[in-house]
Scaffold this motif. Structure first.
Motif, PDB file in Angstrom:
ATOM      1  N   ILE A  84      34.804  -1.791  20.513  1.00 41.48           N
ATOM      2  CA  ILE A  84      33.270  -1.769  20.305  1.00 41.48           C
ATOM      3  C   ILE A  84      31.224  -2.023  20.156  1.00 41.48           C
ATOM      4  O   ILE A  84      32.303  -2.880  21.180  1.00 41.48           O
ATOM      5  CB  ILE A  84      32.959  -1.530  18.444  1.00 41.48           C
ATOM      6  N   GLY A  85      31.061  -1.796  19.996  1.00 42.43           N
ATOM      7  CA  GLY A  85      29.781  -2.385  20.680  1.00 42.43           C
ATOM      8  C   GLY A  85      29.268  -3.397  20.115  1.00 42.43           C
ATOM      9  O   GLY A  85      30.084  -3.915  18.396  1.00 42.43           O
ATOM     10  N   ARG A  86      28.780  -4.439  20.296  1.00 42.76           N
ATOM     11  CA  ARG A  86      27.833  -5.809  20.228  1.00 42.76           C
ATOM     12  C   ARG A  86      26.573  -5.435  19.231  1.00 42.76           C
ATOM     13  O   ARG A  86      25.500  -4.602  19.904  1.00 42.76           O
ATOM     14  CB  ARG A  86      28.334  -7.037  20.735  1.00 42.76           C
ATOM     15  N   PRO A  87      25.897  -6.301  18.593  1.00 44.24           N
ATOM     16  CA  PRO A  87      24.552  -6.118  18.137  1.00 44.24           C
ATOM     17  C   PRO A  87      23.229  -6.550  19.326  1.00 44.24           C
ATOM     18  O   PRO A  87      22.567  -5.752  19.688  1.00 44.24           O
ATOM     19  CB  PRO A  87      24.293  -6.963  16.984  1.00 44.24           C
TER      20      PRO A  87
ATOM     21  N   ALA B 219      14.203   5.982  20.165  1.00 45.07           N
ATOM     22  CA  ALA B 219      15.092   6.275  19.058  1.00 45.07           C
ATOM     23  C   ALA B 219      16.672   5.711  20.085  1.00 45.07           C
ATOM     24  O   ALA B 219      16.307   5.969  21.230  1.00 45.07           O
ATOM     25  CB  ALA B 219      15.880   7.337  17.848  1.00 45.07           C
ATOM     26  N   ILE B 220      16.825   5.339  19.420  1.00 46.66           N
ATOM     27  CA  ILE B 220      18.425   4.114  20.348  1.00 46.66           C
ATOM     28  C   ILE B 220      19.066   4.666  18.665  1.00 46.66           C
ATOM     29  O   ILE B 220      18.786   4.856  17.656  1.00 46.66           O
ATOM     30  CB  ILE B 220      18.185   3.267  20.177  1.00 46.66           C
ATOM     31  N   ALA B 221      20.489   5.451  19.643  1.00 47.39           N
ATOM     32  CA  ALA B 221      21.384   5.831  18.765  1.00 47.39           C
ATOM     33  C   ALA B 221      23.051   5.144  19.272  1.00 47.39           C
ATOM     34  O   ALA B 221      23.472   5.422  19.348  1.00 47.39           O
ATOM     35  CB  ALA B 221      22.153   7.421  18.910  1.00 47.39           C
ATOM     36  N   PRO B 222      23.161   3.988  17.915  1.00 47.81           N
ATOM     37  CA  PRO B 222      23.968   3.700  18.413  1.00 47.81           C
ATOM     38  C   PRO B 222      25.329   4.133  17.897  1.00 47.81           C
ATOM     39  O   PRO B 222      25.763   5.204  17.430  1.00 47.81           O
ATOM     40  CB  PRO B 222      24.443   2.054  17.709  1.00 47.81           C
ATOM     41  N   GLY B 223      26.337   4.146  18.326  1.00 45.38           N
ATOM     42  CA  GLY B 223      28.035   4.273  18.058  1.00 45.38           C
ATOM     43  C   GLY B 223      28.513   3.462  17.325  1.00 45.38           C
ATOM     44  O   GLY B 223      27.706   2.511  16.043  1.00 45.38           O
ATOM     45  N   LEU B 224      29.803   3.230  17.024  1.00 44.44           N
ATOM     46  CA  LEU B 224      30.088   2.543  16.360  1.00 44.44           C
ATOM     47  C   LEU B 224      30.062   0.593  16.768  1.00 44.44           C
ATOM     48  O   LEU B 224      30.496   0.213  17.872  1.00 44.44           O
ATOM     49  CB  LEU B 224      32.057   3.119  16.769  1.00 44.44           C
ATOM     50  N   VAL B 225      29.644  -0.048  16.109  1.00 43.64           N
ATOM     51  CA  VAL B 225      29.130  -1.190  16.228  1.00 43.64           C
ATOM     52  C   VAL B 225      29.842  -2.539  15.482  1.00 43.64           C
ATOM     53  O   VAL B 225      30.050  -1.518  14.207  1.00 43.64           O
ATOM     54  CB  VAL B 225      27.180  -1.753  16.410  1.00 43.64           C
ATOM     55  N   ASP B 226      30.123  -3.741  16.020  1.00 41.43           N
ATOM     56  CA  ASP B 226      31.229  -4.394  15.611  1.00 41.43           C
ATOM     57  C   ASP B 226      29.841  -5.227  14.661  1.00 41.43           C
ATOM     58  O   ASP B 226      29.154  -6.320  13.959  1.00 41.43           O
ATOM     59  CB  ASP B 226      31.412  -5.676  15.907  1.00 41.43           C
ATOM     60  N   THR B 227      29.209  -4.801  12.741  1.00 44.17           N
ATOM     61  CA  THR B 227      29.030  -5.123  11.434  1.00 44.17           C
ATOM     62  C   THR B 227      29.668  -4.844  10.582  1.00 44.17           C
ATOM     63  O   THR B 227      30.702  -4.436  10.406  1.00 44.17           O
ATOM     64  CB  THR B 227      27.726  -4.705  12.162  1.00 44.17           C
ATOM     65  N   GLU B 228      29.227  -5.908   9.881  1.00 50.84           N
ATOM     66  CA  GLU B 228      29.299  -5.572   8.498  1.00 50.84           C
ATOM     67  C   GLU B 228      29.289  -4.283   7.496  1.00 50.84           C
ATOM     68  O   GLU B 228      30.506  -3.584   7.426  1.00 50.84           O
ATOM     69  CB  GLU B 228      28.855  -6.521   7.456  1.00 50.84           C
TER      70      GLU B 228
ATOM     71  N   VAL C 138      23.654   4.898  22.776  1.00 49.65           N
ATOM     72  CA  VAL C 138      24.357   3.192  23.372  1.00 49.65           C
ATOM     73  C   VAL C 138      25.755   3.644  22.579  1.00 49.65           C
ATOM     74  O   VAL C 138      26.398   3.343  21.113  1.00 49.65           O
ATOM     75  CB  VAL C 138      23.133   2.162  22.844  1.00 49.65           C
ATOM     76  N   ASN C 139      27.152   4.184  22.916  1.00 47.64           N
ATOM     77  CA  ASN C 139      27.808   4.470  22.313  1.00 47.64           C
ATOM     78  C   ASN C 139      29.050   4.022  23.348  1.00 47.64           C
ATOM     79  O   ASN C 139      30.488   4.910  22.772  1.00 47.64           O
ATOM     80  CB  ASN C 139      27.967   5.594  21.747  1.00 47.64           C
ATOM     81  N   GLY C 140      29.667   3.272  23.719  1.00 45.82           N
ATOM     82  CA  GLY C 140      30.296   3.436  24.840  1.00 45.82           C
ATOM     83  C   GLY C 140      31.071   4.217  25.832  1.00 45.82           C
ATOM     84  O   GLY C 140      32.256   4.341  25.757  1.00 45.82           O
ATOM     85  N   GLY C 141      29.939   5.916  25.242  1.00 46.34           N
ATOM     86  CA  GLY C 141      31.425   6.460  26.736  1.00 46.34           C
ATOM     87  C   GLY C 141      31.737   7.956  25.036  1.00 46.34           C
ATOM     88  O   GLY C 141      32.166   8.032  26.396  1.00 46.34           O
TER      89      GLY C 141
ATOM     90  N   ALA D 120      29.818  -1.270   9.162  1.00 47.65           N
ATOM     91  CA  ALA D 120      31.013  -0.679   9.894  1.00 47.65           C
ATOM     92  C   ALA D 120      31.647  -1.510   9.789  1.00 47.65           C
ATOM     93  O   ALA D 120      32.703  -0.383  10.396  1.00 47.65           O
ATOM     94  CB  ALA D 120      30.718  -0.810  11.301  1.00 47.65           C
ATOM     95  N   ALA D 121      32.555  -1.666   8.701  1.00 48.55           N
ATOM     96  CA  ALA D 121      33.948  -2.076   8.702  1.00 48.55           C
ATOM     97  C   ALA D 121      34.365  -1.507   8.447  1.00 48.55           C
ATOM     98  O   ALA D 121      36.165  -1.564   9.220  1.00 48.55           O
ATOM     99  CB  ALA D 121      33.639  -3.679   8.098  1.00 48.55           C
ATOM    100  N   PRO D 122      33.970  -0.632   7.653  1.00 42.90           N
ATOM    101  CA  PRO D 122      35.690   0.115   7.479  1.00 42.90           C
ATOM    102  C   PRO D 122      35.969   1.201   8.214  1.00 42.90           C
ATOM    103  O   PRO D 122      37.063   1.607   8.154  1.00 42.90           O
ATOM    104  CB  PRO D 122      34.230   1.387   5.924  1.00 42.90           C
ATOM    105  N   LEU D 123      34.620   1.280   8.984  1.00 41.86           N
ATOM    106  CA  LEU D 123      35.264   2.767   9.987  1.00 41.86           C
ATOM    107  C   LEU D 123      35.981   1.940  11.438  1.00 41.86           C
ATOM    108  O   LEU D 123      36.768   2.179  11.803  1.00 41.86           O
ATOM    109  CB  LEU D 123      34.045   2.877  11.360  1.00 41.86           C
ATOM    110  N   LYS D 124      35.759   0.694  11.256  1.00 41.74           N
ATOM    111  CA  LYS D 124      36.277  -0.436  12.581  1.00 41.74           C
ATOM    112  C   LYS D 124      37.760   0.060  12.000  1.00 41.74           C
ATOM    113  O   LYS D 124      38.557  -0.761  13.181  1.00 41.74           O
ATOM    114  CB  LYS D 124      35.251  -2.087  12.496  1.00 41.74           C
ATOM    115  N   GLU D 125      37.827  -0.960  10.835  1.00 45.54           N
ATOM    116  CA  GLU D 125      39.626  -1.252  10.247  1.00 45.54           C
ATOM    117  C   GLU D 125      40.378   0.423   9.807  1.00 45.54           C
ATOM    118  O   GLU D 125      41.420   0.863  10.493  1.00 45.54           O
ATOM    119  CB  GLU D 125      39.558  -1.537   9.125  1.00 45.54           C
ATOM    120  N   SER D 126      39.656   1.957  10.707  1.00 44.52           N
ATOM    121  CA  SER D 126      40.374   3.150  10.835  1.00 44.52           C
ATOM    122  C   SER D 126      40.956   2.935  12.236  1.00 44.52           C
ATOM    123  O   SER D 126      42.062   3.608  12.230  1.00 44.52           O
ATOM    124  CB  SER D 126      39.239   3.615  10.541  1.00 44.52           C
ATOM    125  N   GLY D 127      40.915   2.560  12.936  1.00 44.34           N
ATOM    126  CA  GLY D 127      41.417   2.858  14.745  1.00 44.34           C
ATOM    127  C   GLY D 127      40.492   3.528  15.352  1.00 44.34           C
ATOM    128  O   GLY D 127      40.623   3.976  16.333  1.00 44.34           O
TER     129      GLY D 127
END
Length: 247
Positions: A214-217, A186-195, A240-243, A197-204
Motif C-alpha cells: 500500500i502507499g505512504r502519506p 485532483a489527486i486520487a490515492p489508492g489504499l494508503v497506510d493511514t488510520e 496514485v495507486n501503485g498500479g 484505511a485500516a479496515p481495508l488494509k486488514e482485508s488483504g
C-alpha cells in the motif's frame, strides 16, 4: 525542480492536515518552503505534532481548528491564516470522512454528512481563498479525491458520490480559473497506510496491488508537489495507486 525552494515565500493551507494523508502533504509542502496552516477539527495534539515536525525540519507552520464543512468556520479559518501567515497561495482540500456502510445500511444522515465534509468543504474553502489568488494572479488548488471516484471502492455509495463530485468540482473550477493564473487539479490515492484505511488494509487488498504494497502519506505529498509545480497542468486527476487502476 528543487523541492527546497519551489514554494519559498508561499502560504499553504491543508484541510484535515493533522494526520494521515493530510499530514504527509503538509510536511511535503513545508519541506518545499511553504509556510503551512494545518487545519484540524478534533485532534489538537496530532495537529500540534504535525506543526512540530514541520518546524523541526526548518519550516514554519501553525495549527488552526475549524470544521471546514461550515461556512462561518471556513471564513474564520481563512482570516486566521492570513493574519498569522499571509494570503493563501496553495489550498489542499484534503478533509474527509470514510464511514463504511453497505447499500442496505446507509442512512440519509450518512449521505448528507459525507457530502458535506468531503465535497461541500472543498467548495467553501475554494471560494474563501479565490479573491486573494485572483488579486495576486497566482494560485494552486489541489483536491484529494480517491480511486472510489471512478470505481466501486470499499467504503460505500455515499463516499463514491462525494469523490466523484470532487473531481467534477475540480474540472469546473479549472476551466474557469485558468485565465486568472490559478490551476486546479485532483489527486486520487489508492489504499494508503493511514488510520482511515485500516479496515481495508486488514482485508488483504494490498496483495492485489501490482507494486506489492500500500502507499505512504509522503508519496501522496510528492504527487501534490508535482501538480503544484506544473503551471500547464490543470483540470486533471492524477491517480496514485501503485498500479491498481489505470482509469
Amino acid at each position: 525542480m528543487d523541492e527546497q525552494t519551489t514554494l519559498a515565500g508561499r502560504v499553504a493551507l491543508v484541510t484535515g492536515g493533522s494526520r494521515g494523508i493530510g499530514r504527509g502533504i503538509a510536511e511535503a509542502l513545508g519541506r518545499a518552503g511553504a509556510a503551512v496552516a494545518v487545519n484540524y477539527r478534533h485532534r489538537e495534539d496530532e495537529a500540534a505534532a504535525a506543526v512540530a515536525a514541520i518546524d523541526e525540519a526548518g519550516g514554519r507552520a501553525i495549527a488552526v481548528c475549524a470544521d471546514v464543512s461550515v461556512a462561518a468556520e471556513v471564513q474564520a479559518l481563512t482570516e486566521q491564516v492570513v493574519s498569522e501567515l499571509g494570503p493563501v497561495d496553495v489550498l489542499v482540500n484534503n478533509a474527509g470522512i470514510a464511514t463504511i456502510r453497505g447499500v442496505d445500511d446507509i442512512t440519509e444522515a450518512d449521505f448528507d454528512q459525507t457530502l458535506s465534509v468531503n465535497l461541500k468543504s472543498a467548495f467553501l474553502c475554494t471560494q474563501a481563498v479565490l479573491p486573494g489568488m485572483r488579486e495576486r494572479g497566482w494560485g494552486r488548488i489541489v483536491n484529494i479525491s480517491s480511486i472510489a471516484a471512478r470505481g466501486a471502492g470499499g467504503i460505500g455509495v455515499h463516499y463514491n458520490a462525494s469523490k466523484s463530485g470532487l473531481e467534477g468540482l475540480t474540472r469546473g473550477y479549472a476551466a474557469r480559473l485558468a485565465p486568472d493564473g490559478i490551476t486546479v487539479n485532483a489527486i486520487a490515492p489508492g489504499l494508503v497506510d493511514t488510520e482511515m484505511a485500516a479496515p481495508l488494509k486488514e482485508s488483504g487488498v494490498a496483495d492485489r496491488i501490482p507494486v506489492g504494497r500500500i502507499g505512504r502519506p509522503d508519496e501522496i505529498g510528492q504527487a501534490v508537489l508535482m501538480v503544484i509545480g506544473n503551471a500547464y497542468l490543470t483540470g486533471q486527476t492524477v491517480a496514485v495507486n501503485g498500479g491498481g487502476s489505470f482509469v
